[in-house]
Design an enzyme around this catalytic site. Structure first.
Site, PDB file in Angstrom:
ATOM      1  NE  ARG A 237       6.459   0.230   9.520  1.00 57.49           N
ATOM      2  CZ  ARG A 237       5.212  -0.124   8.965  1.00 57.49           C
ATOM      3  NH1 ARG A 237       5.161   0.617   7.774  1.00 57.49           N
ATOM      4  NH2 ARG A 237       4.414  -0.692   9.536  1.00 57.49           N
TER       5      ARG A 237
ATOM      6  NE  ARG B   3      -4.488  -1.757   8.919  1.00 56.82           N
ATOM      7  CZ  ARG B   3      -3.415  -0.871   8.799  1.00 56.82           C
ATOM      8  NH1 ARG B   3      -3.795   0.325   8.397  1.00 56.82           N
ATOM      9  NH2 ARG B   3      -2.332  -1.309   8.810  1.00 56.82           N
TER      10      ARG B   3
ATOM     11  NE  ARG C 278       2.582  -4.667  11.060  1.00 56.57           N
ATOM     12  CZ  ARG C 278       3.470  -4.170  10.358  1.00 56.57           C
ATOM     13  NH1 ARG C 278       4.640  -4.335  10.570  1.00 56.57           N
ATOM     14  NH2 ARG C 278       3.307  -3.569   9.319  1.00 56.57           N
TER      15      ARG C 278
ATOM     16  CE  LYS D 282      -1.984  -1.298   3.976  1.00 52.14           C
ATOM     17  NZ  LYS D 282      -1.241  -2.144   4.112  1.00 52.14           N
TER      18      LYS D 282
ATOM     19  NE  ARG E  12       7.995  -2.296   5.932  1.00 53.03           N
ATOM     20  CZ  ARG E  12       6.624  -2.432   6.098  1.00 53.03           C
ATOM     21  NH1 ARG E  12       5.885  -1.738   5.274  1.00 53.03           N
ATOM     22  NH2 ARG E  12       6.016  -2.974   7.103  1.00 53.03           N
TER      23      ARG E  12
END
Ligand code: AP5
Length: 224
Positions: free
Chosen positions: A160, A88, A171, A14, A127
């Site tokens: 992160r 969400r 998550r 996203k 990432r």
């Protein structure tokens, strides 16, 4: 105004695709995760509250995120926005519809980037995001031109904190079921379109733009 909701599990792409779609449509991106990370970094009361949930891989409570996100949306560009990470939950989707309806607006497109869960955990491990503005990279699939530095603003690339494997798995477990309810909500409204997020980044972009161009949601509704 044109309102596009970008849906996908954590790591589906996203944050990678939102700026590309925003450029295509000439509207800003509103990203709930960026908003919350900025509050955490600033140490505000909201940031301290949000950090308790984010660090455990949980969703921030609806009443908190709805209030701050809808404030941002009201202050945003009158031409519309790409919404990355909001709504969400089913309750957030209803709150968004109510807020838009106050001005005769509505969600025009809900685009779902679909990636199998097993692909997502490894994506998150590689990432990196830039410390200044959250621009997204991947050391395996989308590296910066200069190692460790953002191509766009030159700031340092960092991992992160919620990309640790245990937090990623939390998550997925906690956030995918409510996400599916949101997808069902937009499917019932007839505006959900799904794109295969396993393709290379530019092919995912082309597929999303093709869905925006097919006229979904453009037939009715005031304020558009
Ligand atoms: P948020 O920041 O929104 O995190 P997320 O939804 O978990 O999504 P991510 O940012 O992890 O992934 P992404 O889909 O943007 O993927 P990306 O483009 O980075 O939210 C963080 C937290 O805030 C939540 O956990 C929650 O606690 C809280 N929160 C946020 N919104 C909330 C809300 N509305 N309500 C309650 N709580 C909320 O891509 C991932 C990686 O893959 C990158 O390295 C990228 O380079 C790479 N990549 C992207 N596309 C491809 C591709 N096609 N092929 C190969 N690699 C790719």
């Amino acid at each position: 105004m044109t309102v596009v909701v970008l849906l996908g599990a954590p790591g589906a792409g996203k944050g990678t695709q939102a700026p590309l779609l925003a450029e295509h449509l000439g509207v800003p991106v509103l990203a709930s995760g960026d908003l919350l990370r900025a509050a955490v970094a600033a140490g505000t009361p909201l940031g301290r509250e949000a950090d308790r949930y984010m660090s455990r891989g949980q969703l921030v409570p609806d009443e908190t995120i709805v209030r701050i996100f809808l404030d941002q949306l009201r202050a945003a560009d009158a031409k519309g926005a790409i919404l990355d990470g909001f709504p969400r939950t089913h309750a957030q989707a209803e709150a968004l519809d109510r807020a838009l309806a106050e001005h005769g607006d509505r969600v025009d497109h809900a685009l779902y980037i679909a990636v199998p869960l097993e692909d997502l955990v490894s994506r998150m491990a590689s990432r990196r995001i830039c410390a200044a503005n959250g621009h997204v990279y991947n050391v395996a699939t989308n590296p910066p031109q200069r190692p460790g530095l953002c191509d766009i603003d030159g700031s340092e690339l960092i991992q992160r904190p919620d990309d640790a494997e245990a937090t990623v798995r939390a998550r997925m477990a906690q956030q995918v079921p409510p996400l599916e309810e949101v997808a069902d909500y937009y499917r019932a409204a007839g505006i959900l379109r799904t794109v295969d997020g396993r393709q290379p980044i530019d092919e995912v972009s082309q597929a999303l733009i093709a869905e925006l161009s097919d006229g979904v949601g453009s037939a009715t509704g005031g304020g558009h």
